[in-house]
Design an enzyme around this catalytic site. Sequence first.
Site, PDB file in Angstrom:
ATOM      1  N   ASP A 129       8.052   0.165  -2.249  1.00 24.54           N
ATOM      2  CA  ASP A 129       7.876  -1.149  -1.617  1.00 24.54           C
ATOM      3  C   ASP A 129       7.435  -2.209  -2.614  1.00 24.54           C
ATOM      4  O   ASP A 129       7.051  -1.893  -3.750  1.00 24.54           O
ATOM      5  CB  ASP A 129       6.852  -1.046  -0.472  1.00 24.54           C
ATOM      6  CG  ASP A 129       5.656  -0.172  -0.831  1.00 24.54           C
ATOM      7  OD1 ASP A 129       5.349  -0.055  -2.032  1.00 24.54           O
ATOM      8  OD2 ASP A 129       5.039   0.403   0.070  1.00 24.54           O
TER       9      ASP A 129
ATOM     10  N   GLU B 264       4.299   0.681   8.769  1.00 22.23           N
ATOM     11  CA  GLU B 264       3.052   0.646   9.524  1.00 22.23           C
ATOM     12  C   GLU B 264       3.247   1.333  10.881  1.00 22.23           C
ATOM     13  O   GLU B 264       4.390   1.542  11.315  1.00 22.23           O
ATOM     14  CB  GLU B 264       2.634  -0.817   9.728  1.00 22.23           C
ATOM     15  CG  GLU B 264       2.463  -1.617   8.439  1.00 22.23           C
ATOM     16  CD  GLU B 264       1.206  -1.243   7.645  1.00 22.23           C
ATOM     17  OE1 GLU B 264       0.666  -0.131   7.799  1.00 22.23           O
ATOM     18  OE2 GLU B 264       0.770  -2.086   6.840  1.00 22.23           O
TER      19      GLU B 264
ATOM     20  N   HIS C 299       0.342   5.142   7.402  1.00 20.24           N
ATOM     21  CA  HIS C 299       1.609   4.581   6.923  1.00 20.24           C
ATOM     22  C   HIS C 299       2.106   5.317   5.676  1.00 20.24           C
ATOM     23  O   HIS C 299       1.325   5.887   4.927  1.00 20.24           O
ATOM     24  CB  HIS C 299       1.513   3.058   6.699  1.00 20.24           C
ATOM     25  CG  HIS C 299       0.785   2.607   5.474  1.00 20.24           C
ATOM     26  ND1 HIS C 299       0.330   1.312   5.321  1.00 20.24           N
ATOM     27  CD2 HIS C 299       0.435   3.242   4.330  1.00 20.24           C
ATOM     28  CE1 HIS C 299      -0.247   1.191   4.149  1.00 20.24           C
ATOM     29  NE2 HIS C 299      -0.200   2.343   3.518  1.00 20.24           N
TER      30      HIS C 299
ATOM     31  N   ASN D  86      -4.121   4.396   8.021  1.00 22.21           N
ATOM     32  CA  ASN D  86      -3.519   4.306   9.359  1.00 22.21           C
ATOM     33  C   ASN D  86      -2.264   5.176   9.470  1.00 22.21           C
ATOM     34  O   ASN D  86      -1.513   5.063  10.423  1.00 22.21           O
ATOM     35  CB  ASN D  86      -3.171   2.842   9.688  1.00 22.21           C
ATOM     36  CG  ASN D  86      -2.147   2.260   8.726  1.00 22.21           C
ATOM     37  OD1 ASN D  86      -1.717   2.936   7.789  1.00 22.21           O
ATOM     38  ND2 ASN D  86      -1.755   1.017   8.942  1.00 22.21           N
TER      39      ASN D  86
HETATM   40  P1  PGA Z   1      -4.101   4.114  -1.680  1.00 22.23           P
HETATM   41  O1  PGA Z   1      -2.816   3.673  -0.853  1.00 22.23           O
HETATM   42  O2  PGA Z   1      -3.672   5.239  -2.556  1.00 22.23           O
HETATM   43  O3  PGA Z   1      -4.466   2.894  -2.460  1.00 22.23           O
HETATM   44  O4  PGA Z   1      -5.135   4.519  -0.692  1.00 22.23           O
HETATM   45  C1  PGA Z   1      -2.010   4.652  -0.282  1.00 22.23           C
HETATM   46  C2  PGA Z   1      -0.980   4.000   0.616  1.00 22.23           C
HETATM   47  O5  PGA Z   1      -1.290   3.003   1.267  1.00 22.23           O
HETATM   48  O6  PGA Z   1       0.131   4.539   0.680  1.00 22.23           O
END
Ligand code: PGA
Length: 251
Positions: free
Chosen positions: A63, A135, A130, A128
């Site tokens: 992304d 999301e 995702h 969450n």
């Molecule tokens: P993070 O992000 O490793 O910074 O916790 C993971 C994600 O949102 O896929």
Amino acid sequence: MEIVLCRDVLDAASRCADIVEELLQEKPDAVLGLPTGTTPLPFYEELRSRSLSFARVRSFNLDEYIGLPEGHPGSYTAYMARNFDVNACSVCLPDGRAEDLEKAASAYEALIQEAGGIDLQILGIGRNGHIGFNEPGSSLKSRTRVKTLSEPTLKANASDFEGIEPPTMALTMGIGTILEARRIVLLAAGASKAIAVRDMAEGPLSANCPASALQMHEKPVVFVDPEAASQLANTEYYQRSQALQEKLKNA
Ligand code: PGA
């Protein structure tokens, strides 16, 4: 889903780098799907410490934020330049600065197809649930598209955008895109991921936990540290299975 209980995040990173190394031995021109975020940082560090050749590799990031000024340090383009050898490898990210974002999304899908599809997709997981910026509520068959970031995601990433208006949308591979990867490895670390990891592995298949869509993949592997594994119910089974798999491998 294969759950691998790791000693800590460094152990998870090293196991993930082993998989990349083995893949590159078999297929030096492999196509990788790559994540950003805090969790994969030790993985990129581990990759840099090994003398692997990425000269023939193509990689596709999950992304990119929409509308950030070019070269902004919070962009995933800048993240990749800091953490991965972008000069030695053909690194692609969705074009979050494109005028026509829909066209940029289809072009990204087409590029992945032209490269022959993704051999190994590496993922993180949001608190969450995702994956990429899919999301909760994302269609389980979604393709690369524009997605509005959820409140927890905005909060989790806010520190990357001090002094500017934080991006609220992103271009992200879809869940359908991710599930087409031939192999999937997910890295999860820290207590803030424990519920998401539980819902992904042991909860029902649901758009409320986008990572639960990995239950539909042929053989996803999940490397978790003890904190991220702390809400799992079937830990004893994962431990036993892991020990037997390792025995089989070393026989
Ligand atoms: P993070 O992000 O490793 O910074 O916790 C993971 C994600 O949102 O896929």
